[in-house]
Write an enzyme that holds these catalytic residues in place. Structure first.
Site, short mmCIF file in Angstrom:
data_model
loop_
_atom_site.label_atom_id
_atom_site.label_comp_id
_atom_site.label_asym_id
_atom_site.label_seq_id
_atom_site.Cartn_x
_atom_site.Cartn_y
_atom_site.Cartn_z
N ASP A 53 59.45 59.65 60.67
CA ASP A 53 59.18 60.57 59.93
C ASP A 53 58.44 59.60 59.01
OD1 ASP A 53 56.70 61.83 58.89
OD2 ASP A 53 58.98 63.44 58.32
N GLU A 131 66.16 35.59 39.01
CA GLU A 131 67.83 35.52 37.96
C GLU A 131 67.94 36.70 37.87
OE1 GLU A 131 66.80 33.08 34.24
OE2 GLU A 131 66.15 31.27 36.51
N GLU A 133 69.65 40.05 35.90
CA GLU A 133 70.26 41.04 35.28
C GLU A 133 70.27 42.79 35.40
OE1 GLU A 133 68.23 38.13 31.06
OE2 GLU A 133 67.89 40.30 31.55
N GLU A 188 75.44 39.13 29.66
CA GLU A 188 74.56 38.51 29.31
C GLU A 188 74.44 38.57 27.60
OE1 GLU A 188 71.43 37.12 29.04
OE2 GLU A 188 71.40 35.91 30.75
N GLU A 195 74.76 39.04 34.34
CA GLU A 195 73.31 38.63 35.26
C GLU A 195 74.29 37.26 36.21
OE1 GLU A 195 70.16 36.39 33.58
OE2 GLU A 195 70.95 34.40 34.79
N HIS A 244 63.39 36.89 36.01
CA HIS A 244 62.42 35.68 35.98
C HIS A 244 62.77 35.34 37.33
CE1 HIS A 244 64.49 35.06 31.10
NE2 HIS A 244 63.29 36.17 31.50
N ARG A 315 61.08 28.66 25.75
CA ARG A 315 60.94 30.01 26.43
C ARG A 315 60.70 31.43 25.74
NH1 ARG A 315 66.09 29.96 29.45
NH2 ARG A 315 66.96 28.11 29.47
N ARG A 334 58.92 34.17 33.18
CA ARG A 334 60.06 35.38 33.10
C ARG A 334 59.29 36.75 32.72
NH1 ARG A 334 62.85 32.28 30.15
NH2 ARG A 334 63.34 33.23 28.21
#
Length: 444
Positions: A53, A131, A133, A188, A195, A244, A315, A334
């Site tokens: 359904d 990646e 987390e 992390e 991670e 990421h 970064r 990221r």
């Protein structure tokens, strides 16, 4: 055991003494749904599919057109390591069809396959390496989830500060049994945050793996008396959880982003792909960051990128190019978080990148090697660096206006994503939160 055909599935269920099959699919929000059938129904499932359904699934169809069919992808057959005492259980990930045999346009897996087909017609295979987390939290005496971290370790810490080493190993071993190629596992930055990275693959396989990864992680946490959450920002003042994504295109077996003679050893294809991502990222954000809570993570100061720019290894940029080259040349976006639907997120990213290639969109004006977090607002304005949407409402407004994403997703999914996002925002907007009570109750 390699499974490529219906016959392979039938042979495996017999040899492994499988008793039940879980037929899995996702709704538009990325939630895993499944229908469990006894092994006696496996031939029917493989030949004609299993009806269900669709009106009861968020964002699928109305009650007057509810009949839908699950057709399993035989290559996704796997034995679930977390079996019950009632017998061995396998799973297969399914595509959703209408009763007349046509694919359901609102099936997230179908949408990704459709955009991948467009890339294939241009000669490309789209590869993704995520990646993910997540947090591990304690439960209270009644078994309810809390936001108390399981440990108070920080980035790359180890036992005894990192209390989850063995739990992560259990997750890794279970995923390995499901044919994952695990690359790394570590603590992390935030308390209780972890991670686990697995090897990249084609976008469809990777999206399937993201769904499986989240299922396994939650299940192993539960066995250990904990709760695993992929909520983007569960703790105020701590880093949130991201996903990421490392993106690349291959053509004729070669990495299409690599050019040994190009600037930064990148091909024009890579530059144009980046240009497409930057052009459409505001609308993509409503898909890759689909919760009200997602935007509590996307703020300066917690390592989450919010500035629409790209760079080399920097970064602080939304997009960066990791230093590896040749076969490992890739683009890292990221901003996505692990609450997203991976099928729709990968489809939107690929559609945007292909648009950049087709229209040769040049991202040069948004390149920077400066630490954007340290720039003033005027400094960012001088460089033309804008910010990602600050709320789910703002992001959904961008998605509503983005014709490329509308076409890539299809009207059904595009409209339902907007409907859900605006309903989610309205529900959040009218709530009275603890912060307001503490701030205003005695002050006014």
């Amino acid at each position: 055991m390699i499974i490529n055909t219906k016959e392979d599935v039938l042979k495996a269920t017999e040899e492994l003494n499988v008793k039940f099959i879980r037929l899995q699919f996702t709704d538009i929000q990325g939630g895993v749904k499944d229908v469990e059938i006894p092994v006696t129904q496996i031939q029917k499932a493989l030949d004609t599919g299993i009806s269900f359904d669709g009106s009861s699934v968020e964002g699928f169809v109305r009650i007057d057109e509810s009949d839908m069919v699950l057709r399993p992808d035989v290559r996704s057959f796997a034995i679930l390591p977390l079996n019950s005492k009632k017998g061995i259980v396998a799973r297969m990930i399914c595509d959703v069809y209408m009763p007349d045999g046509t694919p359901f346009e609102g099936d997230p897996r179908y949408v990704l396959k459709k955009v991948m087909k467009e890339a294939h017609e241009m000669g490309y295979t789209f590869n993704v390496g995520p990646e993910l987390e997540f947090f591990l939290f304690e439960k209270d005496e009644n078994g309810n989830s809390t936001t108390k971290p399981h440990d108070y370790g920080r980035y790359f810490e180890f036992a005894p500060t990192d209390l989850a080493e063995d739990i992560r190993r259990d997750i890794v071993l279970t995923l390995t049994d499901l044919d994952f190629d695990i690359e790394a596992s570590h603590h992390e930055v935030a308390f209780g945050q972890h991670e686990i990275d697995f090897k990249y693959g084609d976008a469809l396989t990777t999206a399937d793996n993201v769904v499986t990864f989240k299922y396994v992680t939650r299940a192993i946490a539960k066995i250990n008396g904990l709760h695993a959450t992929f909520m983007p920002k569960p703790i105020f003042g701590e880093n949130g959880s991201g996903m990421h994504v490392n993106l690349s295109l291959s053509k004729d077996g070669n990495n299409a982003f690599y050019d040994p003679d190009g600037k930064m050893e990148l091909s024009d294809i890579a530059f144009h792909f980046i240009g497409g991502l930057l052009k459409h990222v505001n609308g993509i954000t409503a898909i890759s960051n689909p919760l009200v809570n997602s935007y509590k993570r996307l703020v300066p100061g917690y390592e989450a990128p919010v500035y629409i720019a790209w760079s080399g290894a920097n970064r602080s940029s939304l997009i960066r190019i990791p230093s590896a080259r040749k076969k490992s040349t890739r683009v890292e976006l990221r901003s996505p978080d692990p609450s997203c639907n991976p099928y729709l997120t990968f489809a939107a990213l690929l559609a945007a990148g292909l648009d950049g290639i087709k229209n040769k969109i040049d991202p040069a004006d948004l390149y920077t090697e400066e630490n954007i977090f340290e720039l003033t607002a005027c400094g960012r304005d001088d460089r033309g660096i804008e910010t990602l949407p600050g709320t789910l409402l703002e992001a959904s407004n961008h998605l509503e206006k983005d014709e490329l994403l509308r076409n890539a997703l299809g009207e059904h999914l595009h409209n339902n994503l907007l409907r859900y996002a605006k309903a989610e925002w309205d529900d959040y907007r009218i709530q009275v939160h603890d912060w307001e009570i503490k701030r205003y109750l005695n002050a006014v």
